[in-house]
Design a protein around this motif. Structure first.
Motif, PDB file in Angstrom:
ATOM      1  N   ARG A 218      61.916 146.866 -18.819  1.00 16.24           N
ATOM      2  CA  ARG A 218      61.444 148.256 -18.828  1.00 16.24           C
ATOM      3  C   ARG A 218      61.092 148.765 -17.431  1.00 16.24           C
ATOM      4  O   ARG A 218      61.169 149.958 -17.170  1.00 16.24           O
ATOM      5  CB  ARG A 218      60.212 148.392 -19.730  1.00 16.24           C
ATOM      6  CG  ARG A 218      60.511 148.207 -21.209  1.00 16.24           C
ATOM      7  CD  ARG A 218      59.267 148.427 -22.035  1.00 16.24           C
ATOM      8  NE  ARG A 218      58.186 147.556 -21.598  1.00 16.24           N
ATOM      9  CZ  ARG A 218      56.894 147.820 -21.778  1.00 16.24           C
ATOM     10  NH1 ARG A 218      56.528 148.935 -22.375  1.00 16.24           N
ATOM     11  NH2 ARG A 218      55.968 146.978 -21.371  1.00 16.24           N
TER      12      ARG A 218
ATOM     13  N   THR B 241      60.549 154.502 -14.808  1.00 21.24           N
ATOM     14  CA  THR B 241      61.872 153.957 -15.097  1.00 21.24           C
ATOM     15  C   THR B 241      62.824 155.065 -15.536  1.00 21.24           C
ATOM     16  O   THR B 241      64.002 155.080 -15.164  1.00 21.24           O
ATOM     17  CB  THR B 241      61.780 152.872 -16.188  1.00 21.24           C
ATOM     18  OG1 THR B 241      60.841 151.884 -15.777  1.00 21.24           O
ATOM     19  CG2 THR B 241      63.130 152.215 -16.421  1.00 21.24           C
TER      20      THR B 241
ATOM     21  N   VAL C  77      60.018 153.361 -22.800  1.00 22.01           N
ATOM     22  CA  VAL C  77      60.453 153.286 -21.406  1.00 22.01           C
ATOM     23  C   VAL C  77      59.447 154.015 -20.518  1.00 22.01           C
ATOM     24  O   VAL C  77      59.177 155.196 -20.733  1.00 22.01           O
ATOM     25  CB  VAL C  77      61.859 153.902 -21.229  1.00 22.01           C
ATOM     26  CG1 VAL C  77      62.340 153.714 -19.797  1.00 22.01           C
ATOM     27  CG2 VAL C  77      62.846 153.285 -22.209  1.00 22.01           C
TER      28      VAL C  77
ATOM     29  N   ARG D 194      66.337 155.838 -13.661  1.00 25.37           N
ATOM     30  CA  ARG D 194      67.642 155.788 -14.325  1.00 25.37           C
ATOM     31  C   ARG D 194      68.307 157.166 -14.334  1.00 25.37           C
ATOM     32  O   ARG D 194      69.543 157.250 -14.256  1.00 25.37           O
ATOM     33  CB  ARG D 194      67.489 155.203 -15.736  1.00 25.37           C
ATOM     34  CG  ARG D 194      67.131 153.720 -15.677  1.00 25.37           C
ATOM     35  CD  ARG D 194      66.921 153.066 -17.019  1.00 25.37           C
ATOM     36  NE  ARG D 194      66.442 151.695 -16.840  1.00 25.37           N
ATOM     37  CZ  ARG D 194      65.941 150.936 -17.799  1.00 25.37           C
ATOM     38  NH1 ARG D 194      65.861 151.399 -19.040  1.00 25.37           N
ATOM     39  NH2 ARG D 194      65.523 149.707 -17.547  1.00 25.37           N
TER      40      ARG D 194
ATOM     41  N   THR E  52      67.044 148.735 -23.901  1.00 23.91           N
ATOM     42  CA  THR E  52      66.460 147.665 -24.714  1.00 23.91           C
ATOM     43  C   THR E  52      67.505 146.854 -25.464  1.00 23.91           C
ATOM     44  O   THR E  52      67.283 145.686 -25.770  1.00 23.91           O
ATOM     45  CB  THR E  52      65.486 148.242 -25.754  1.00 23.91           C
ATOM     46  OG1 THR E  52      66.223 149.074 -26.681  1.00 23.91           O
ATOM     47  CG2 THR E  52      64.391 149.067 -25.081  1.00 23.91           C
TER      48      THR E  52
ATOM     49  N   ASP F 286      67.693 153.652 -22.526  1.00 28.00           N
ATOM     50  CA  ASP F 286      66.498 152.893 -22.902  1.00 28.00           C
ATOM     51  C   ASP F 286      66.601 151.452 -22.421  1.00 28.00           C
ATOM     52  O   ASP F 286      65.590 150.819 -22.110  1.00 28.00           O
ATOM     53  CB  ASP F 286      66.302 152.927 -24.419  1.00 28.00           C
ATOM     54  CG  ASP F 286      67.433 152.241 -25.155  1.00 28.00           C
ATOM     55  OD1 ASP F 286      67.266 151.072 -25.533  1.00 28.00           O
ATOM     56  OD2 ASP F 286      68.485 152.873 -25.348  1.00 28.00           O
TER      57      ASP F 286
END
Length: 275
Positions: free
Chosen positions: A58, A179, A175, A183, A34, A32
């Motif tokens: 993000r 993205t 997310v 990832r 974050t 994530d």
């Protein structure tokens, strides 16, 4: 740190109470990116550390090498403020992969390293590897449903409070699909030179959830432990992949129980902690 700053560049989330006299602990989050999911562990860690948590924008679509450079730049900026202190590097899941990339670039920078359910085992799950390559076919409006379906694999839900379950789901849904695709592609392609990894001579603590349904984390920490020269392995038998969210898990206590704290990392004991 403002939302706009987080959206522009990787940055460190800083607690309200900065402790420059304490060892610096840098936490690299899961996919994530974050950093928000560390909140249940922050108060415990602040007992003995000055905590910084990486937040990745993000929409960041950078390579492992670019991300690693960003992390190192942020760490050096922190050390300019207070250089005479040890640095602990902690990476969880996706962040565990990033931590290895960071560490091999500067093997002498970190006093100790902690890897929690490192996602370097992603390629060992053939079905997950295959499925991840099809995520681009999923319409964006179905991502919320997909996140909900993934939850039981990501976490041992009965061991997580209802509020933290909601926070986990909200974070996953925050997310953007592009993205997620990027990832996942980084995890599929993740590779690290074992010889470089073997040059990390500082103590490394490898933590694995024994009930991780997403990745073979126990197998992976044992594999990494055979490469690194100075490791301890801790298996949390009933824990899932997102083990730091589980109610009975206290990362600071795990570090303490495994003699992974220097004496000066304990200096905050007995002080009031502000989360």
């Amino acid at each position: 740190m403002t939302i706009s700053e987080v959206e522009l560049n990787p940055c460190f989330l800083t607690p309200k109470r900065v402790k420059p006299e304490y060892p610096l602990l840098v936490y690299l989050p899961g996919m994530d990116g974050t950093g928000q999911l560390l909140r249940s562990q922050t108060a415990g860690l602040e007992t003995g550390f000055d905590v910084r948590c990486l937040a990745i924008p993000r929409k960041d679509l950078n390579s492992w090498d670019v991300l690693a450079k960003s992390v190192l730049d942020l760490i050096y900026a922190e050390l300019e403020k207070s250089s005479e202190r040890p640095v602990y590097l902690c990476g969880e899941s996706f962040g565990g992969c990033l931590a290895m990339k960071v560490a091999i670039q500067t093997p002498d920078l970190f006093k100790r390293i902690i890897l929690i359910n490192p996602a370097s085992s992603f390629r060992l799950r053939p079905w997950l590897n295959w499925a991840s390559q099809l995520t681009y076919l999923v319409p964006s409006e179905l991502y919320d449903v997909g996140a909900l379906g993934l939850l039981p694999f990501l976490a041992s839900l009965p061991r997580i409070s209802q509020s933290d379950r909601h926070e986990l789901l909200k974070t996953m849904r925050s997310v953007p699909p592009e993205t997620v695709h990027w990832r996942l592609s980084l995890l599929r392609e993740f590779d690290i030179d074992n010889e470089q990894l073997g040059r990390l001579t500082q103590p490394v603590l490898l933590i694995a959830g024994g009930s991780d349904r997403l990745l073979p984390s126990v197998t992976e920490v044992k594999r990494i432990g055979n490469i690194l020269p100075n490791t301890q392995i801790v298996v949390l038998p009933h824990c899932g992949h997102a083990c730091l969210l589980e109610e009975n898990i206290n990362l600071y206590e795990i570090l303490k129980d495994n003699d992974f704290l220097e004496s000066n990392a304990d200096i905050g004991k007995g002080l009031e902690v502000t989360a």
